[in-house]
Motif scaffolding. Structure first.
Motif, short mmCIF file in Angstrom:
data_model
loop_
_atom_site.label_atom_id
_atom_site.label_comp_id
_atom_site.label_asym_id
_atom_site.label_seq_id
_atom_site.Cartn_x
_atom_site.Cartn_y
_atom_site.Cartn_z
N UNK A 156 -0.75 1.81 -18.08
CA UNK A 156 -0.03 3.03 -18.45
C UNK A 156 -0.47 4.17 -17.55
N UNK A 157 0.50 4.88 -16.98
CA UNK A 157 0.21 5.94 -16.02
C UNK A 157 0.80 7.25 -16.51
N UNK A 158 -0.01 8.29 -16.51
CA UNK A 158 0.46 9.64 -16.79
C UNK A 158 0.37 10.43 -15.48
N UNK B 202 5.56 6.99 -7.93
CA UNK B 202 5.33 6.37 -6.62
C UNK B 202 4.23 7.09 -5.85
N UNK B 203 4.22 8.42 -5.92
CA UNK B 203 3.20 9.21 -5.22
C UNK B 203 1.81 8.98 -5.80
N UNK B 204 1.73 8.88 -7.12
CA UNK B 204 0.43 8.65 -7.76
C UNK B 204 -0.13 7.29 -7.37
N UNK C 209 -3.49 3.77 -4.10
CA UNK C 209 -4.00 2.50 -4.62
C UNK C 209 -3.26 1.32 -4.00
N UNK C 210 -2.01 1.53 -3.65
CA UNK C 210 -1.29 0.48 -2.90
C UNK C 210 -1.97 0.24 -1.55
N UNK C 211 -2.43 1.32 -0.92
CA UNK C 211 -3.11 1.19 0.37
C UNK C 211 -4.47 0.53 0.21
N UNK C 212 -5.18 0.86 -0.85
CA UNK C 212 -6.51 0.28 -1.08
C UNK C 212 -6.42 -1.19 -1.45
N UNK C 213 -5.36 -1.57 -2.18
CA UNK C 213 -5.19 -2.96 -2.62
C UNK C 213 -3.85 -3.50 -2.09
#
Length: 300
Positions: free
Chosen positions: A167-169, A226-228, A232-236
């Motif tokens: 869950x993302x806020x 997407x910005x948040x 983390x997409x780059x790290x993983x």
């Protein structure tokens, strides 16, 4: 740095399920498993029938702890399993021991009733006392049906069973929660479902106005999520991320999205009320009703 996963035991089916889940997690992380049995009072003395004993009788707690450790070693060859018995208030002791672990794993009965709430009080008290991630596991967890995204296409059962849901806020900083969720997804094969729930303006029953508002607001909502997630997409890079931005109550929509997940990750702010440290409403609702294992991760 911690190099073990800890599971708290109490002799229940829930704690046995937690120990099994923790063993699999320890193998994924390639670390040791530490089993803890915490008693309010002093441990019974060794019976006279055993070497060094002073009195008669059995110690069911010690037998359960040793039996659980041996069973896990048998089911998970090569896994280092340590078993310890400690004394003190269970929640305080477990929170203290969690500080030195990669992860604390506890059994959960769910909190769907007053009785359930009371039975889950140690787990809840442990969560709010520690800044380390805590996972609550129910016995006999089985993945449920897949969810439907905005397009209406159902996830297949295999994908749902292996995924991590977080869950993302987008209005709050939740780096610790996202780092944990992405890391767990990478360990499990790289599937993550990131869910950000939001609400429409109060247009009453004007369906046309509500639909127009949803169409106008959705691109910005999706862009914010997407910005948040971008760092983390780059790290993983191995993690395949599916983004969901459903309209509706956060707890309800997140629970729907969690159906069939291997793990559900929610964050909690490290805040203190007059009555003491507490969980936020979303984390509390997910713990109450989610049948999948739930990881609660503290963040600033």
């Amino acid at each position: 740095m911690p190099h073990h996963v800890t599971a708290g035991l109490d002799g229940s089916a829930e704690s046995a399920a937690a120990a099994e889940w923790a063993a699999r997690e320890a193998r994924l992380r390639q670390v040791a498993l530490r089993l803890l049995l915490v008693s309010d009072g002093p441990a019974p003395s060794r019976p006279a029938t055993e070497p060094g004993g002073a009195g008669g009788g059995r110690d069911p707690g010690a037998e359960f702890l040793a039996g659980t450790a041996d069973a896990l070693r048998g089911r998970h060859p090569g896994l280092e399993v340590r078993a310890e018995r400690l004394t003190g208030r269970p929640a305080a002791v477990l929170a203290r021991e969690a500080a030195g672990a990669d992860l604390m794993v506890l059994g959960s009965r769910g909190l769907g009733s007053v009785r359930g709430f009371l039975l889950g009080s140690v787990a809840l008290a442990t969560i709010v006392r520690t800044g380390r991630p805590v996972v609550l596991v129910r016995p006999e967890h089985r993945p449920g049906p897949g969810i439907r995204g905005e397009s209406g296409a159902a996830d297949d059962h295999a994908a749902a069973a292996g995924s991590v849901v977080v869950g993302v806020d987008v209005r709050e900083t939740c780096d610790a929660t996202l780092d944990f969720a992405f890391g767990e997804a990478a360990l499990r094969g790289g599937r993550l479902r990131a869910v950000h729930c939001w609400s429409l303006p109060p247009f009453g029953r004007d369906a046309l106005a509500l639909d127009m508002a949803r169409r106008e607001m959705l691109p910005d909502i999706a862009r914010g999520l997407r910005n948040v997630l971008a760092p983390w997409r780059q790290k993983y890079p191995s993690v395949e991320v599916a983004e969901f931005t459903p309209v509706g109550g956060v707890s309800d929509r997140l629970l729907r999205s969690a159906a069939g997940a291997a793990l559900v990750v929610v964050g909690r702010r490290m805040r203190t009320a007059r009555a003491g440290a507490r969980l936020g409403p979303v984390a509390h609702a997910v713990i109450r009703h989610c049948t999948a294992p739930v990881a609660v991760v503290a963040h600033d």
